[in-house]
Design a protein around this motif. Structure first.
Motif, mmCIF file in Angstrom:
data_model
loop_
_atom_site.group_PDB
_atom_site.id
_atom_site.type_symbol
_atom_site.label_atom_id
_atom_site.label_comp_id
_atom_site.label_asym_id
_atom_site.label_seq_id
_atom_site.Cartn_x
_atom_site.Cartn_y
_atom_site.Cartn_z
ATOM 1 N N ALA A 23 0.845 -1.330 0.046
ATOM 2 C CA ALA A 23 -0.074 -0.052 -0.048
ATOM 3 C C ALA A 23 1.009 1.273 0.269
ATOM 4 O O ALA A 23 0.426 2.190 -0.820
ATOM 5 N N ILE A 24 1.877 1.215 0.691
ATOM 6 C CA ILE A 24 2.953 2.424 0.954
ATOM 7 C C ILE A 24 3.448 2.546 -0.417
ATOM 8 O O ILE A 24 3.464 3.619 -1.116
ATOM 9 N N ASN A 25 3.861 1.470 -1.199
ATOM 10 C CA ASN A 25 4.500 1.493 -2.368
ATOM 11 C C ASN A 25 3.496 1.996 -3.604
ATOM 12 O O ASN A 25 4.160 2.896 -4.164
ATOM 13 N N TRP A 26 2.246 1.474 -3.670
ATOM 14 C CA TRP A 26 1.387 2.143 -4.453
ATOM 15 C C TRP A 26 0.998 3.553 -4.297
ATOM 16 O O TRP A 26 0.721 4.123 -5.149
ATOM 17 N N GLY A 27 1.154 3.838 -3.025
ATOM 18 C CA GLY A 27 0.983 5.387 -2.775
ATOM 19 C C GLY A 27 1.890 6.163 -3.135
ATOM 20 O O GLY A 27 1.566 7.248 -3.645
ATOM 21 N N LEU A 28 3.086 5.741 -3.144
ATOM 22 C CA LEU A 28 4.488 6.503 -3.659
ATOM 23 C C LEU A 28 4.304 6.515 -5.032
ATOM 24 O O LEU A 28 4.574 7.485 -5.809
ATOM 25 N N VAL A 29 3.923 5.591 -5.815
ATOM 26 C CA VAL A 29 3.717 5.350 -7.045
ATOM 27 C C VAL A 29 2.680 6.230 -7.686
ATOM 28 O O VAL A 29 2.943 7.248 -8.506
ATOM 29 N N GLY A 30 1.593 6.497 -6.986
ATOM 30 C CA GLY A 30 0.348 7.317 -7.393
ATOM 31 C C GLY A 30 0.811 8.801 -7.135
ATOM 32 O O GLY A 30 0.389 9.607 -7.937
ATOM 33 N N LEU A 31 1.355 9.144 -6.073
ATOM 34 C CA LEU A 31 1.449 10.535 -5.745
ATOM 35 C C LEU A 31 2.534 11.075 -6.401
ATOM 36 O O LEU A 31 2.638 12.190 -6.858
ATOM 37 N N LEU A 32 3.733 10.269 -6.306
ATOM 38 C CA LEU A 32 5.079 10.701 -6.737
ATOM 39 C C LEU A 32 5.677 10.107 -8.114
ATOM 40 O O LEU A 32 7.033 10.528 -8.041
ATOM 41 N N ASN A 33 4.824 9.170 -8.331
ATOM 42 C CA ASN A 33 5.628 8.031 -9.547
ATOM 43 C C ASN A 33 6.898 7.808 -9.157
ATOM 44 O O ASN A 33 7.897 7.707 -9.987
ATOM 45 N N PHE A 34 7.199 7.462 -7.996
ATOM 46 C CA PHE A 34 8.307 6.714 -7.400
ATOM 47 C C PHE A 34 8.017 5.422 -6.915
ATOM 48 O O PHE A 34 7.418 5.264 -5.853
ATOM 49 N N ASP A 35 8.687 4.385 -7.476
ATOM 50 C CA ASP A 35 8.639 2.974 -7.033
ATOM 51 C C ASP A 35 9.600 2.509 -6.112
ATOM 52 O O ASP A 35 10.903 2.249 -6.532
ATOM 53 N N LEU A 36 9.256 2.781 -4.818
ATOM 54 C CA LEU A 36 10.389 2.372 -3.844
ATOM 55 C C LEU A 36 11.039 0.896 -3.749
ATOM 56 O O LEU A 36 12.314 0.860 -3.748
ATOM 57 N N VAL A 37 9.982 -0.234 -3.989
ATOM 58 C CA VAL A 37 10.581 -1.373 -4.204
ATOM 59 C C VAL A 37 11.728 -1.544 -5.296
ATOM 60 O O VAL A 37 12.883 -1.946 -5.002
ATOM 61 N N ALA A 38 11.390 -0.723 -6.554
ATOM 62 C CA ALA A 38 12.290 -0.703 -7.557
ATOM 63 C C ALA A 38 13.432 -0.073 -7.427
ATOM 64 O O ALA A 38 14.572 -0.470 -7.954
ATOM 65 N N ALA A 39 13.249 1.085 -6.602
ATOM 66 C CA ALA A 39 14.577 1.902 -6.144
ATOM 67 C C ALA A 39 15.564 1.409 -5.297
ATOM 68 O O ALA A 39 16.710 1.178 -5.553
ATOM 69 N N ILE A 40 15.233 0.383 -4.506
ATOM 70 C CA ILE A 40 15.812 -0.413 -3.597
ATOM 71 C C ILE A 40 16.663 -1.737 -4.003
ATOM 72 O O ILE A 40 17.763 -1.782 -3.864
ATOM 73 N N PHE A 41 15.537 -2.540 -4.821
ATOM 74 C CA PHE A 41 16.086 -3.766 -5.362
ATOM 75 C C PHE A 41 16.395 -3.714 -6.979
ATOM 76 O O PHE A 41 16.797 -4.739 -7.306
ATOM 77 N N GLY A 42 16.275 -2.839 -7.513
ATOM 78 C CA GLY A 42 16.316 -2.759 -8.899
ATOM 79 C C GLY A 42 14.949 -2.917 -9.737
ATOM 80 O O GLY A 42 14.012 -3.893 -9.301
ATOM 81 N N LYS A 43 14.836 -2.251 -10.939
ATOM 82 C CA LYS A 43 13.427 -2.272 -11.630
ATOM 83 C C LYS A 43 13.146 -3.688 -11.990
ATOM 84 O O LYS A 43 11.865 -4.050 -11.971
ATOM 85 N N LYS A 44 13.842 -4.603 -12.655
ATOM 86 C CA LYS A 44 13.463 -5.784 -13.097
ATOM 87 C C LYS A 44 14.146 -6.960 -12.381
ATOM 88 O O LYS A 44 14.413 -8.150 -12.990
ATOM 89 N N SER A 45 14.491 -6.833 -11.088
ATOM 90 C CA SER A 45 15.448 -7.779 -10.492
ATOM 91 C C SER A 45 14.457 -8.805 -9.952
ATOM 92 O O SER A 45 13.286 -8.677 -9.762
ATOM 93 N N PHE A 46 14.960 -9.943 -9.743
ATOM 94 C CA PHE A 46 14.306 -11.066 -9.100
ATOM 95 C C PHE A 46 13.788 -10.658 -8.109
ATOM 96 O O PHE A 46 12.342 -11.190 -7.495
ATOM 97 N N ILE A 47 14.504 -10.114 -7.112
ATOM 98 C CA ILE A 47 14.071 -9.673 -5.589
ATOM 99 C C ILE A 47 12.559 -8.776 -5.743
ATOM 100 O O ILE A 47 11.967 -8.946 -5.033
ATOM 101 N N SER A 48 12.733 -7.871 -6.733
ATOM 102 C CA SER A 48 11.572 -7.039 -6.607
ATOM 103 C C SER A 48 10.200 -7.714 -7.321
ATOM 104 O O SER A 48 9.276 -7.483 -6.385
ATOM 105 N N ARG A 49 10.604 -8.635 -8.139
ATOM 106 C CA ARG A 49 9.400 -9.548 -8.690
ATOM 107 C C ARG A 49 8.987 -10.190 -7.692
ATOM 108 O O ARG A 49 7.735 -10.706 -7.375
ATOM 109 N N LEU A 50 9.708 -10.839 -6.793
ATOM 110 C CA LEU A 50 9.527 -11.796 -5.469
ATOM 111 C C LEU A 50 8.574 -10.766 -4.503
ATOM 112 O O LEU A 50 7.557 -11.484 -3.966
ATOM 113 N N ILE A 51 9.006 -9.823 -4.393
ATOM 114 C CA ILE A 51 8.473 -8.764 -3.439
ATOM 115 C C ILE A 51 6.990 -8.634 -3.778
ATOM 116 O O ILE A 51 6.167 -8.568 -3.285
#
Length: 95
Positions: A23-51
């Protein structure tokens, strides 16, 4: 196959935490166009997809848990209406 009320409650807290993270990640995407999970683990990384997958599964688990809780509550309410009241009636009038 297990019924939902047979599933371990040990999944409940991790599911809530993952749902909050999502919910926090989607809120950031909606408000700021910022994907926190992708910023931390990489946009197309396995860990991001797992999360993302775990967040989705957590949401499905919580929906199913909630539906099972509502069904159980409804069952208890209808069962309570059909219980024997304890009153005894005599048709002959002699008691």
């Amino acid at each position: 196959m297990h019924k939902m009320h047979d599933m371990p409650d040990s999944l409940y807290i991790p599911s809530k935490l993952l749902t909050i993270i999502g919910a926090i990640n989607w809120g950031l995407v909606g408000l700021l166009n910022f994907d926190l999970v992708a910023a931390i683990f990489g946009k197309k990384s396995f860990i991001s997809r797992l999360i993302y997958t775990l967040v989705g599964l957590a949401g499905v688990y919580l929906i199913m848990k909630h539906k099972a809780k509502l069904a159980m509550k409804k069952h208890e309410e209808t069962e309570g209406k059909q219980r024997y009241s304890g009153k005894q009636y005599s048709w002959s009038g002699i008691q």
